[in-house]
Design an enzyme around this catalytic site. Structure first.
Site, PDB file in Angstrom:
ATOM      1  CB  SER A  92      -4.311   3.853  -4.584  1.00  0.00           C
ATOM      2  OG  SER A  92      -4.170   2.585  -3.975  1.00  0.00           O
ATOM      3  CG  HIS A  96      -2.189  -0.781   0.995  1.00  0.00           C
ATOM      4  ND1 HIS A  96      -3.385  -0.186   0.683  1.00  0.00           N
ATOM      5  CD2 HIS A  96      -2.426  -2.108   1.014  1.00  0.00           C
ATOM      6  CE1 HIS A  96      -4.310  -1.123   0.532  1.00  0.00           C
ATOM      7  NE2 HIS A  96      -3.747  -2.305   0.726  1.00  0.00           N
TER       8      HIS A  96
END
Length: 473
Positions: free
Chosen positions: A390, A373
């Site tokens: 994202s 991430h």
């Protein structure tokens, strides 16, 4: 497992319409669509006269009846004969007298032996659907034999009635029956299920088949089974109670199953009449044939084109869902190997399967997902190198439009968080505002790393769920 092979899939559908069923929009603002179904089976049941090996033993007033191999069962035949000779006409007078539409489930061989009754059905304008070729068990039929029986039922029905049946219900069906009838392409609706209060679409090959579930409990067959009804009043009360509940819910369908030799007896007819009077007095009912219900449903709630993960091959599944867990396709690979079914064709269902796969990974694998991430509002975002998911997520919380001070605050907190815990700060940003995210970062940075690992994993699962909700119903 062969990676190119689809694992076993679970065929039963526990999801259905889910917590928010579609709006039925019944005509006239009706609360409940009532389908009165009269099964016409007399003359189609097991009998050596019909070429069967034994007499009938199902759904009669003879308690504990057994089949008589090679013999006619005179009492059983006589009870079935009552349905044709007296019960049918009593119910015919009731329904025509109240001007109520009826769907007949007509066994083709029974209809062929009942020209007077068929003429009365047609004169009343009732829908005559197919109830199979003979009123016998299909469960042990080889698939080719059952397919041939369905084909012959359609042929004989068309010959006897003058028009082909547009609906089907076998009753004593096999595990193949619903598929075989749907595959004919001959029917607007089929009813060999008992799994819902509303119609629904089911995909067979390249065709969507409308299924209108039937009932075995709001059904006079309970006079012939245990536990069951003893008096007509019990039957009527149950029907009234069911109608009252469905009326309160609104937007539901109510099937009432009847048989000439059962509900056609005077005391049982009295209970049925009580219900019909109650429904009319209370109001809110749309009495309709199943064909009318099918036409309405197809117009108001046509089949929707939707992704079905449980039906996908491995390559398509990974292409669609391999990126749901950030840069970690192993999660989708493990989810694909699970026992997926119709319940996983929703966002909530597939999120559960993917969370199971993620939780099944060891700490090192899951740590890899966390480290995949990006930092919130970090260098990758500034360089426009985030995944599309994202990018959209960070933009939803305004992280793509920070002031210089806000960007500096996020940067400092990100650096401190990674130094302490060894992975980026992770939060489902769609659930929070920009200020809420900053507050969470400040609160969580001082947690012990084991707690933060568990929290971050839970947030990864939540991010995946939100991503799936953007794709699946």
């Amino acid at each position: 497992m062969n990676p190119d092979r689809t694992p076993p899939r679970y065929p039963r559908d526990f999801a259905g319409h889910g917590p928010t069923p579609p709006d039925a929009r019944w005509p006239g603002g009706a609360r409940v669509a009532i389908s009165l179904v009269l099964n016409y089976e007399e003359g189609g049941e097991n009998s050596i006269l019909h070429g069967d090996a034994a007499s009938e033993a199902f759904l009669s007033d003879i308690a504990g009846a057994a089949m008589w191999p090679g013999q006619r069962h005179w009492n059983m035949e006589s009870i079935y004969d009552y349905g044709a000779r007296a019960g049918f006409w009593r119910l015919h007078r009731l329904f025509t007298g109240m001007d109520l539409p009826v769907t007949i489930y007509g066994v083709a061989t029974a209809l062929a032996r009942a020209p007077l009754q068929v003429a009365a059905m047609k004169q009343a304008g009732w829908e005559i659907a197919s109830h199979g070729l003979k009123w016998i068990e299909h469960r042990d039929m080889p698939e080719d034999e059952e397919r041939a029986a369905i084909r012959e039922a359609i042929r004989l029905h068309t010959e006897v009635v003058g028009t082909a049946p547009r609906g089907w219900y076998t009753g004593r069906c096999s595990v193949n029956t619903l598929r075989l009838t749907a595959e004919t392409g001959a029917f607007d609706w089929v009813s060999d299920t008992y799994d819902d209060d509303l119609p629904y679409w089911r995909r067979y090959g390249d065709r969507d088949q409308l299924v209108i579930p039937y009932t075995l409990e709001a059904n006079d067959m309970r006079f012939a089974t245990a536990p069951g009804y003893v008096t007509g009043a019990q039957f009527g009360d149950y029907l009234c109670d069911t109608y009252n509940e469905l009326h309160a819910e609104g937007g539901r369908m109510f099937s009432v199953g009847l048989h000439c030799r059962l509900a056609g007896r005077p005391g049982k007819t009295a209970g049925l009449r009580r219900f019909l009077d109650h429904a009319r007095q209370k109001g809110g009912a749309w009495f309709a044939t199943r064909g009318e219900i099918a036409a309405h449903w197809a117009a108001v709630n046509p089949p929707a084109v939707r992704l079905c993960p449980s039906r996908m091959g491995r390559d398509e599944f990974l292409a669609r869902f391999g990126g749901i867990y950030e840069h970690s396709p192993w999660v989708a690979e493990r989810a694909f190997a699970l026992e997926l079914g119709p319940a996983h064709d929703t966002a909530t269902g597939l999120a559960n399967a993917m969370a199971r796969a993620f939780r099944g990974g060891d700490d090192a694998l899951r740590m890899g997902v966390l480290r995949a991430h990006p930092d919130l509002a970090g260098k990758l975002a500034a360089a426009r190198r985030l995944t599309p998911e994202s990018t959209a997520e960070q933009a939803s919380a305004g992280l793509d439009a920070l002031t210089d001070d806000e960007r500096a605050a996020f940067g400092a907190l990100n650096t401190a968080y990674v130094a302490r815990h060894g992975f980026p700060f992770i939060i489902a940003v769609r659930d929070h505002s920009k200020d809420g995210i900053l507050a969470a970062m400040r609160a969580r940075i001082d947690h012990d790393s084991a707690t933060e690992f568990a929290t971050a994993c839970a947030q990864v699962e939540r991010i995946a769920e939100l991503r799936l909700k953007a794709i699946l119903p």
